[in-house]
Design an enzyme around this catalytic site. Structure first.
Site, PDB file in Angstrom:
ATOM      1  N   HIS A 398       0.818  -1.214   0.000  1.00 45.21           N
ATOM      2  CA  HIS A 398       0.000   0.000   0.000  1.00 45.21           C
ATOM      3  C   HIS A 398       0.854   1.268   0.000  1.00 45.21           C
ATOM      4  O   HIS A 398       0.345   2.368  -0.232  1.00 45.21           O
ATOM      5  CB  HIS A 398      -0.929   0.005   1.218  1.00 45.21           C
ATOM      6  CG  HIS A 398      -2.301   0.526   0.918  1.00 45.21           C
ATOM      7  ND1 HIS A 398      -2.546   1.511  -0.017  1.00 45.21           N
ATOM      8  CD2 HIS A 398      -3.508   0.210   1.432  1.00 45.21           C
ATOM      9  CE1 HIS A 398      -3.830   1.771  -0.067  1.00 45.21           C
ATOM     10  NE2 HIS A 398      -4.463   0.988   0.803  1.00 45.21           N
ATOM     11  N   ASP A 402      -2.208   1.984  -4.798  1.00 41.91           N
ATOM     12  CA  ASP A 402      -3.482   2.411  -4.235  1.00 41.91           C
ATOM     13  C   ASP A 402      -4.516   1.299  -4.371  1.00 41.91           C
ATOM     14  O   ASP A 402      -4.467   0.491  -5.313  1.00 41.91           O
ATOM     15  CB  ASP A 402      -3.992   3.659  -4.948  1.00 41.91           C
ATOM     16  CG  ASP A 402      -3.108   4.872  -4.685  1.00 41.91           C
ATOM     17  OD1 ASP A 402      -2.469   4.902  -3.607  1.00 41.91           O
ATOM     18  OD2 ASP A 402      -3.042   5.769  -5.551  1.00 41.91           O
TER      19      ASP A 402
END
Length: 426
Positions: A398, A402
């Site tokens: 992450h 995204d």
């Protein structure tokens, strides 16, 4: 008689010390030239240390799990000849198994003419039962290990009749036939209290795997995304291609289709085919698609790499996946074959379960996990039909990827798999 002292060799790549993973000999054993004496673990690979001489082992230089400096005494062997002390580094070490980068090598040493030396070890008589050390892990496939567990058999007691002493299903049956398994004990024994404990030292490949897995989960911000895929059409295509070309080109599994889907999807999502150097804070996106294929071996999870998947046909990918998986499972994959992946594909095949949460293969930022195929009733255009369904359980970093991009990427793969003709439309 003389003494030949073998020192820890220079493995290369600037390595100053290695971990002694396992001895294959003990004091008093007779050894021959090129016989493997020990396994040592570097940061990148398990390496076999062969003997340069014939003789008798008189001293070992360390214990499994001990970190030893290059140049330190590894083993002393009594040899025929002059009584003076001889020293050498071990012959060029043989790469055995490379640990995964977050989740994978043994080449056969060049045979040399046998020099005059002590007698070679006698062959071991085969039979259904053998006594191994408590911490010795016999060679066996995951399926055989599960079968032994289901039968209540201690695998270390079973004589293996396969290559290199590998335990086969037939060996388990032979063991049962001899009345040696717990299954042959009185029924009451199955309910007896047990107070035994087994302490297993985490060393060698298992230690490296543990370290890399822990490092991956601590450094990367993992998140997972699961998508359901209808694989009925692509399974029909696979069956058709195997029927038409299987005899001449080889059989296709689902994996080469998934590799192709990755290649095509990555054209629109290049941020997934990347490595993240979190120390330098640099993301490197790569044009080449080097797909790591997570492979289970007897020593742990390994990740051989299908290089330049973007330039391979289905059959080329299938042949390379098969070759690399076999090399990894038999311990003959090279270091180059076990490094350099840009994105990883992991699958447990028929044991794939419904959902999984794969651990990233750092420094990569994406790993695509394949779950098992099941037939289920689905509603299509108002009609209930039976379809072959499969989940993709994938994980991403992450810090780099995204959530929306991850979802769109997997949905792109879904579209390609459900409409397989689009895999080949340029």
């Amino acid at each position: 008689m003389g003494t030949h002292v073998i020192k820890m060799p220079d493995i290369g790549e600037g390595i100053a010390e290695v971990e002694l993973s396992q001895w294959h000999v003990k004091v008093g054993d007779l050894v021959v030239e090129d016989q493997v004496l020990a396994d040592v673990m570097t940061d990148k690979a398990m390496v076999d240390i062969p003997s340069p001489v014939h003789g008798k082992v008189i001293a070992l230089g360390g214990q499994p799990g001990e970190v030893m400096a290059v140049g330190s005494v590894l083993i002393s062997i009594e040899v025929e000849g002059a009584g003076n002390l001889k020293e050498s580094a071990a012959p060029a070490p043989v790469a055995a198994q490379e640990p995964p980068a977050a989740p994978k090598v043994e080449t056969v040493a060049e045979s040399k003419p046998a020099a005059a030396a002590g007698p070679r070890p006698a062959p071991v008589c085969q039979g259904p039962m053998v006594a191994r050390e408590a911490d010795e892990r016999p060679l066996a496939s995951p399926a055989v290990r599960k079968h032994a567990l289901d039968l209540g058999i201690q695998l270390r007691l079973v004589r293996g009749s396969g290559p290199a002493g590998r335990v086969l299903h037939e060996d388990l049956e032979a063991y049962l036939a001899q009345g040696q398994s717990n299954a042959s004990a009185p029924a009451a024994a199955a309910y007896a209290q047990r107070h035994d404990e087994e302490h297993i030292q985490v060393i060698g490949m298992r230690r490296k795997i543990a370290q890399r897995m822990q490092d991956a989960t601590q450094r990367a911000a993992h998140f997972s995304y699961v998508e359901e895929i209808d694989v009925t059409a692509i399974e029909e295509l696979r069956a058709h291609l195997n029927e038409k070309h299987g005899a001449s080109r080889g059989k296709l599994t689902l994996l080469p289709f998934l590799v192709r889907a990755l290649v095509v999807a990555l054209r629109d999502f290049p941020q997934m085919n990347a490595r993240y150097d979190d120390e330098a804070q640099v993301i490197t996106r790569l044009g080449a698609v080097h797909v790591g294929v997570a492979t289970q071996s007897d020593v742990g999870l390994m990740v051989p790499v299908v290089r330049h998947a973007e330039a391979r046909s289905l059959w080329d990918s299938a042949a390379e996946i098969s070759r690399l998986a076999n090399a990894a499972r038999t311990g003959k994959a090279s270091r180059d074959e076990l490094s350099g992946s840009t994105i990883t594909l992991t699958s447990l095949g028929a044991l794939g379960g419904i959902v999984s949460t794969p651990v990233l293969n750092l420094p990569e930022v994406a790993i695509v996990g394949v779950n098992k195929i099941v037939e289920r009733p689905m509603v299509i255009k108002g009609q209930v039909v039976i379809r072959k369904m499969m989940n993709l359980s994938s994980s991403f970093d992450h810090r780099v990827v995204d959530g929306m991009d991850a979802a769109l990427f997997i949905q792109a793969i879904r579209g390609l798999i459900e409409q397989p003709a689009t895999l080949f439309v340029e």
